[in-house]
Scaffold this motif. Sequence first.
Motif, PDB file in Angstrom:
ATOM      1  N   GLU A  33       0.824  -1.208   0.000  1.00  0.00           N
ATOM      2  CA  GLU A  33       0.000   0.000   0.000  1.00  0.00           C
ATOM      3  C   GLU A  33       0.858   1.257   0.000  1.00  0.00           C
ATOM      4  O   GLU A  33       0.517   2.244  -0.655  1.00  0.00           O
ATOM      5  CB  GLU A  33      -0.956  -0.016   1.197  1.00  0.00           C
ATOM      6  N   GLU A  37       0.864   4.133  -2.924  1.00  0.00           N
ATOM      7  CA  GLU A  37       0.715   5.556  -2.613  1.00  0.00           C
ATOM      8  C   GLU A  37       1.853   6.372  -3.215  1.00  0.00           C
ATOM      9  O   GLU A  37       1.640   7.420  -3.813  1.00  0.00           O
ATOM     10  CB  GLU A  37       0.682   5.778  -1.093  1.00  0.00           C
ATOM     11  N   GLU A  38       3.074   5.873  -3.032  1.00  0.00           N
ATOM     12  CA  GLU A  38       4.253   6.560  -3.550  1.00  0.00           C
ATOM     13  C   GLU A  38       4.176   6.653  -5.073  1.00  0.00           C
ATOM     14  O   GLU A  38       4.510   7.676  -5.669  1.00  0.00           O
ATOM     15  CB  GLU A  38       5.516   5.803  -3.127  1.00  0.00           C
ATOM     16  N   LYS A  40       1.491   6.773  -6.914  1.00  0.00           N
ATOM     17  CA  LYS A  40       0.510   7.808  -7.279  1.00  0.00           C
ATOM     18  C   LYS A  40       1.143   9.193  -7.207  1.00  0.00           C
ATOM     19  O   LYS A  40       0.945  10.019  -8.094  1.00  0.00           O
ATOM     20  CB  LYS A  40      -0.685   7.762  -6.309  1.00  0.00           C
ATOM     21  N   LYS A  41       1.895   9.426  -6.135  1.00  0.00           N
ATOM     22  CA  LYS A  41       2.549  10.725  -5.958  1.00  0.00           C
ATOM     23  C   LYS A  41       3.566  10.987  -7.062  1.00  0.00           C
ATOM     24  O   LYS A  41       3.636  12.098  -7.597  1.00  0.00           O
ATOM     25  CB  LYS A  41       3.232  10.790  -4.588  1.00  0.00           C
TER      26      LYS A  41
END
Length: 59
Positions: A33, A37-38, A40-41
């Motif tokens: 997860e 997230e990383e 997406k950033k």
Amino acid sequence: MAHYKHHLGAATPENPEIELLRLELAEMKEKYEAIVEENKKLKAKLAQYEPPQEEKRAE
């Protein structure tokens, strides 16, 4: 033996090996997860520097 197999199918937190696997799985999920997230950033950051594909084709 059949009784033992039946027990194996049940949730047995007293089995240290199963407990260890559960912890490992939870850790893997957390790491996964965090990576998602990383990702997406990073994609958002990349989008700031790279024009969308449509604009490139329009030129």
